[in-house]
Design a protein around this motif. Structure first.
Motif, PDB file in Angstrom:
ATOM      1  N   GLY A 101       0.692  -1.191  -0.029  1.00 45.54           N
ATOM      2  CA  GLY A 101       0.043  -0.055   0.122  1.00 45.54           C
ATOM      3  C   GLY A 101       0.925   1.336   0.129  1.00 45.54           C
ATOM      4  O   GLY A 101       1.945   1.409  -0.477  1.00 45.54           O
ATOM      5  N   SER A 102       0.381   2.285   0.712  1.00 41.98           N
ATOM      6  CA  SER A 102       0.885   3.527   0.551  1.00 41.98           C
ATOM      7  C   SER A 102       2.008   3.715   1.429  1.00 41.98           C
ATOM      8  O   SER A 102       3.093   4.458   0.957  1.00 41.98           O
ATOM      9  CB  SER A 102      -0.023   4.734   0.847  1.00 41.98           C
ATOM     10  N   SER A 103       2.307   2.771   2.405  1.00 43.70           N
ATOM     11  CA  SER A 103       3.278   2.773   3.330  1.00 43.70           C
ATOM     12  C   SER A 103       4.763   2.278   2.460  1.00 43.70           C
ATOM     13  O   SER A 103       5.726   2.634   2.613  1.00 43.70           O
ATOM     14  CB  SER A 103       3.173   1.912   4.752  1.00 43.70           C
ATOM     15  N   ARG A 104       4.466   1.207   1.520  1.00 40.50           N
ATOM     16  CA  ARG A 104       5.441   0.865   0.834  1.00 40.50           C
ATOM     17  C   ARG A 104       5.844   1.605  -0.310  1.00 40.50           C
ATOM     18  O   ARG A 104       7.095   1.939  -0.436  1.00 40.50           O
ATOM     19  CB  ARG A 104       5.082  -0.379  -0.038  1.00 40.50           C
ATOM     20  N   VAL A 105       5.136   2.578  -0.694  1.00 35.37           N
ATOM     21  CA  VAL A 105       5.326   3.695  -1.785  1.00 35.37           C
ATOM     22  C   VAL A 105       6.046   4.598  -0.925  1.00 35.37           C
ATOM     23  O   VAL A 105       7.086   5.071  -1.479  1.00 35.37           O
ATOM     24  CB  VAL A 105       4.004   4.206  -2.476  1.00 35.37           C
ATOM     25  N   ALA A 106       5.689   5.069   0.079  1.00 34.58           N
ATOM     26  CA  ALA A 106       6.235   6.015   0.871  1.00 34.58           C
ATOM     27  C   ALA A 106       7.863   5.864   1.271  1.00 34.58           C
ATOM     28  O   ALA A 106       8.708   6.545   1.054  1.00 34.58           O
ATOM     29  CB  ALA A 106       5.562   6.372   2.049  1.00 34.58           C
ATOM     30  N   ALA A 107       8.016   4.394   1.716  1.00 32.87           N
ATOM     31  CA  ALA A 107       9.327   3.906   1.877  1.00 32.87           C
ATOM     32  C   ALA A 107      10.162   4.241   0.671  1.00 32.87           C
ATOM     33  O   ALA A 107      11.191   4.610   0.717  1.00 32.87           O
ATOM     34  CB  ALA A 107       9.365   2.725   2.384  1.00 32.87           C
ATOM     35  N   ALA A 108       9.562   3.732  -0.486  1.00 32.40           N
ATOM     36  CA  ALA A 108      10.544   3.768  -1.785  1.00 32.40           C
ATOM     37  C   ALA A 108      10.781   4.949  -2.100  1.00 32.40           C
ATOM     38  O   ALA A 108      11.868   5.522  -2.673  1.00 32.40           O
ATOM     39  CB  ALA A 108       9.688   3.076  -2.825  1.00 32.40           C
ATOM     40  N   LEU A 109      10.084   6.101  -1.490  1.00 33.71           N
ATOM     41  CA  LEU A 109      10.225   7.722  -2.063  1.00 33.71           C
ATOM     42  C   LEU A 109      10.882   8.432  -0.912  1.00 33.71           C
ATOM     43  O   LEU A 109      11.193   9.447  -1.141  1.00 33.71           O
ATOM     44  CB  LEU A 109       8.895   8.141  -2.317  1.00 33.71           C
ATOM     45  N   ALA A 110      11.129   7.851   0.321  1.00 31.44           N
ATOM     46  CA  ALA A 110      11.498   8.660   1.368  1.00 31.44           C
ATOM     47  C   ALA A 110      12.839   9.329   1.210  1.00 31.44           C
ATOM     48  O   ALA A 110      12.994  10.400   1.643  1.00 31.44           O
ATOM     49  CB  ALA A 110      11.654   7.457   2.694  1.00 31.44           C
ATOM     50  N   ALA A 111      13.708   8.979   0.454  1.00 29.56           N
ATOM     51  CA  ALA A 111      14.951   9.567   0.213  1.00 29.56           C
ATOM     52  C   ALA A 111      15.074  10.699  -0.748  1.00 29.56           C
ATOM     53  O   ALA A 111      16.020  11.444  -1.018  1.00 29.56           O
ATOM     54  CB  ALA A 111      16.033   8.478  -0.040  1.00 29.56           C
ATOM     55  N   ALA A 112      13.914  10.750  -1.467  1.00 30.85           N
ATOM     56  CA  ALA A 112      14.067  11.653  -2.697  1.00 30.85           C
ATOM     57  C   ALA A 112      13.808  13.215  -2.154  1.00 30.85           C
ATOM     58  O   ALA A 112      13.116  13.438  -0.999  1.00 30.85           O
ATOM     59  CB  ALA A 112      12.575  11.421  -3.482  1.00 30.85           C
ATOM     60  N   ASP A 113      14.659  14.266  -2.812  1.00 28.23           N
ATOM     61  CA  ASP A 113      14.504  15.651  -2.448  1.00 28.23           C
ATOM     62  C   ASP A 113      13.050  15.998  -2.872  1.00 28.23           C
ATOM     63  O   ASP A 113      12.419  16.982  -2.148  1.00 28.23           O
ATOM     64  CB  ASP A 113      15.495  16.394  -3.065  1.00 28.23           C
ATOM     65  N   ARG A 114      12.452  15.717  -3.909  1.00 31.89           N
ATOM     66  CA  ARG A 114      11.264  16.217  -4.294  1.00 31.89           C
ATOM     67  C   ARG A 114      10.214  14.990  -5.027  1.00 31.89           C
ATOM     68  O   ARG A 114      11.152  14.180  -5.828  1.00 31.89           O
ATOM     69  CB  ARG A 114      11.267  17.294  -5.173  1.00 31.89           C
ATOM     70  N   VAL A 115       8.920  15.035  -4.664  1.00 26.67           N
ATOM     71  CA  VAL A 115       8.264  13.817  -5.428  1.00 26.67           C
ATOM     72  C   VAL A 115       7.015  14.415  -6.171  1.00 26.67           C
ATOM     73  O   VAL A 115       6.427  15.363  -5.158  1.00 26.67           O
ATOM     74  CB  VAL A 115       7.772  12.767  -4.352  1.00 26.67           C
ATOM     75  N   TRP A 116       6.849  14.123  -7.310  1.00 24.55           N
ATOM     76  CA  TRP A 116       5.557  14.695  -7.830  1.00 24.55           C
ATOM     77  C   TRP A 116       4.675  13.447  -7.989  1.00 24.55           C
ATOM     78  O   TRP A 116       5.142  12.607  -8.784  1.00 24.55           O
ATOM     79  CB  TRP A 116       5.931  15.233  -9.184  1.00 24.55           C
TER      80      TRP A 116
ATOM     81  N   LEU B 274       5.408  11.624   3.521  1.00 26.36           N
ATOM     82  CA  LEU B 274       6.803  12.217   2.826  1.00 26.36           C
ATOM     83  C   LEU B 274       7.164  13.667   3.291  1.00 26.36           C
ATOM     84  O   LEU B 274       8.387  14.150   2.574  1.00 26.36           O
ATOM     85  CB  LEU B 274       6.430  12.251   1.469  1.00 26.36           C
ATOM     86  N   ALA B 275       6.712  14.075   4.445  1.00 28.55           N
ATOM     87  CA  ALA B 275       6.936  15.116   5.037  1.00 28.55           C
ATOM     88  C   ALA B 275       7.069  16.417   4.219  1.00 28.55           C
ATOM     89  O   ALA B 275       8.054  17.099   4.327  1.00 28.55           O
ATOM     90  CB  ALA B 275       8.253  14.901   5.821  1.00 28.55           C
ATOM     91  N   GLY B 276       6.508  16.693   3.473  1.00 28.58           N
ATOM     92  CA  GLY B 276       6.269  17.886   2.708  1.00 28.58           C
ATOM     93  C   GLY B 276       7.009  17.606   1.340  1.00 28.58           C
ATOM     94  O   GLY B 276       7.205  18.831   0.736  1.00 28.58           O
ATOM     95  N   SER B 277       7.619  16.682   0.948  1.00 27.36           N
ATOM     96  CA  SER B 277       8.456  16.678  -0.298  1.00 27.36           C
ATOM     97  C   SER B 277       7.701  16.484  -1.454  1.00 27.36           C
ATOM     98  O   SER B 277       8.152  16.304  -2.667  1.00 27.36           O
ATOM     99  CB  SER B 277       9.630  15.854  -0.031  1.00 27.36           C
ATOM    100  N   ALA B 278       6.419  16.077  -1.241  1.00 27.63           N
ATOM    101  CA  ALA B 278       5.502  15.586  -2.339  1.00 27.63           C
ATOM    102  C   ALA B 278       4.361  16.629  -2.779  1.00 27.63           C
ATOM    103  O   ALA B 278       4.121  17.527  -2.101  1.00 27.63           O
ATOM    104  CB  ALA B 278       4.821  14.383  -1.999  1.00 27.63           C
TER     105      ALA B 278
END
Length: 98
Positions: free
Chosen positions: A1-16, A34-38
Motif C-alpha cells: 500500500g501507500s506505506s511501501r510507496v512512501a518507503a520507496a520515495l523517502a530519500a527523494a528530495d522532491r516527489v511529484w 513524505l513530510a512535505g517533499s511531495a
C-alpha cells in the motif's frame, strides 16, 4: 500500500505524484508520510511543467508508474532537450547550511 510507496520515495528530495480524476489511492496519507517533499498534479502536462521549474543539472529524475504516465517521461526528456539545446544547464541545486 501507500506505506511501501512512501518507503520507496523517502530519500527523494522532491516527489511529484500524478493523481488523475477518478484515482482511488489516498494521496493525502502519502503526502503526509513524505513530510512535505511531495506535490500532487492532475495530468502529465502539469507534471512536466512542475518538474521543469525545479529540476537542475545534476539532479536524478526517476519515473515510477503502474500505468502509462501520459507519456510524461518522454515528454520531460523532450522538454529538457528543447530547453537546453545548445545552452548551458541551469546551476545545480546548492545545499546551504541553516
Amino acid at each position: 500500500g501507500s506505506s511501501r510507496v512512501a518507503a520507496a520515495l523517502a530519500a527523494a528530495d522532491r516527489v511529484w505524484l500524478l493523481r488523475k480524476a477518478g484515482d482511488t489511492w489516498d494521496a493525502k496519507a502519502l503526502i503526509e508520510s513524505l513530510a512535505g517533499s511531495a506535490r500532487v498534479v492532475g495530468d502529465g502536462a502539469t507534471l512536466v511543467a512542475a518538474m521543469g521549474t525545479e529540476v537542475r543539472a545534476g539532479d536524478t529524475c526517476v519515473f515510477m508508474s503502474n500505468g502509462g504516465f501520459e507519456g510524461a517521461p518522454q515528454r520531460f526528456a523532450d522538454w529538457l532537450v528543447q530547453q537546453h539545446s545548445g545552452q548551458a544547464w541551469p546551476a545545480p541545486h546548492q545545499e546551504t547550511d541553516p
